[in-house]
Design an enzyme around this catalytic site. Structure first.
Site, mmCIF file in Angstrom:
data_model
loop_
_atom_site.group_PDB
_atom_site.id
_atom_site.type_symbol
_atom_site.label_atom_id
_atom_site.label_comp_id
_atom_site.label_asym_id
_atom_site.label_seq_id
_atom_site.Cartn_x
_atom_site.Cartn_y
_atom_site.Cartn_z
ATOM 1 N N ASP A 67 0.826 -1.211 0.000
ATOM 2 C CA ASP A 67 0.000 0.000 0.000
ATOM 3 C C ASP A 67 0.857 1.257 0.000
ATOM 4 O O ASP A 67 2.072 1.200 0.194
ATOM 5 C CB ASP A 67 -0.981 -0.009 1.193
ATOM 6 N N ASN A 136 -6.996 -3.691 14.847
ATOM 7 C CA ASN A 136 -8.414 -3.855 14.495
ATOM 8 C C ASN A 136 -8.611 -4.941 13.434
ATOM 9 O O ASN A 136 -9.690 -5.092 12.890
ATOM 10 C CB ASN A 136 -9.003 -2.526 14.012
ATOM 11 N N HIS A 138 -7.003 -5.082 10.510
ATOM 12 C CA HIS A 138 -6.796 -4.682 9.121
ATOM 13 C C HIS A 138 -5.531 -5.328 8.550
ATOM 14 O O HIS A 138 -4.631 -5.724 9.266
ATOM 15 C CB HIS A 138 -6.798 -3.160 8.964
HETATM 16 P P1 PGA Z 1 2.178 -2.169 13.189
HETATM 17 O O1 PGA Z 1 1.098 -2.122 12.036
HETATM 18 O O2 PGA Z 1 3.197 -3.154 12.756
HETATM 19 O O3 PGA Z 1 2.712 -0.761 13.207
HETATM 20 O O4 PGA Z 1 1.456 -2.567 14.409
HETATM 21 C C1 PGA Z 1 0.702 -3.311 11.478
HETATM 22 C C2 PGA Z 1 -0.331 -3.013 10.450
HETATM 23 O O5 PGA Z 1 -1.071 -2.034 10.628
HETATM 24 O O6 PGA Z 1 -0.405 -3.759 9.473
#
Ligand code: PGA
Length: 244
Positions: A67, A136, A138
């Site tokens: 992304d 969450n 995602h």
């Molecule tokens: P993080 O993010 O590694 O900063 O916890 C993971 C993600 O949002 O895919």
């Protein structure tokens, strides 16, 4: 899904880096899908170390990042492209022409998404997709909702996501772009193999639901249950709600 539990976040990072190095050794022309976020930073450091030690050769590999923010150029310090340059690309022998990224500064963002989807196909598809997971549930910028877009698409970022990404933009969520581009869950599920890493107590609940709960757009990571070759590398904290 195959779950591997490690004692520490550092052990998760080195296991993932070893997994990628092994995949590169087995298939030098590996097509690798890459995530950004805090969790993969240690794995990228470990991959740089393996590269320096002569154990991770990227000279024939290709990469596709999951992304990118919309509305900023790749050269912007907050872009995911800049993140990847800092943490991996600047220190390994990946040919620049085989680094693939969504261009958030493209004039026509829908056409840019279609171009990216076609570029993945033209490369023969993703051999190995590395993933993180949001608290969450995602994956990439595929956020929980009533529906999910299957293919690469534009996303309006949730306020929580903009807050999470504020450190890349001088600490102020208002500076974080409102839109992004992301591979869809369908794009991701077409990868031949997927390895997801999660560390820390904050991820324990979404990991438990992603593995054992229903498949639902309310938790995009739950769609990984539909894929035959997914591995989860977890530290003890992220695995703390799983039954032995
Ligand atoms: P993080 O993010 O590694 O900063 O916890 C993971 C993600 O949002 O895919």
């Amino acid at each position: 899904m195959k779950v591997r539990i490690f004692d520490t976040p550092e052990a998760v990072a080195s296991a993932l880096a070893e997994r990628v190095a092994d995949a590169l050794a087995a298939r030098p022309s590996l097509v690798l899908g890459l995530p950004t976020g805090r969790t993969p930073i240690a794995a990228y450091a470990e991959l740089r170390r393996l590269h320096t030690a002569g154990r991770a050769d990227f000279s024939r590999a290709s990469t596709f990042n999951l992304d990118e923010f919309a509305g900023i150029p790749a050269l912007h310090a907050g872009s995911f492209r800049a993140f990847m340059d800092r943490h991996l690309f600047g220190a390994v022998n990946l040919p620049p022409a085989r680094i693939h990224f969504l261009d958030g500064a493209a004039d026509d963002l829908d056409a840019e998404c279609a171009r990216y989807e076609a570029a993945i196909e033209a490369a023969g598809g993703l051999d190995l997709q590395m993933l993180g997971i949001g608290a969450n549930g995602h994956i990439g910028f595929n956020e929980p909702g009533d529906e999910l877009a299957a293919r690469t698409h534009r996303v309006r970022l949730a306020d929580t996501t903009r807050r999470d990404n504020a450190p890349l933009f001088g600490g102020d969520p208002a500076n974080v772009p409102r839109e992004a581009l992301s591979m869809g869950m369908g794009t991701i599920l077409k990868a031949a193999e997927i390895v997801l890493i999660a560390t820390g107590e904050r991820k324990a609940q979404c990991v438990e639901r992603a593995i054992g709960g229903p498949v639902t757009t309310r938790l995009p990571a739950s769609f990984l249950q539909l894929h035959p070759r997914v591995e989860l590398y977890l530290d003890r904290a992220a695995a703390s709600r799983l039954r032995p």
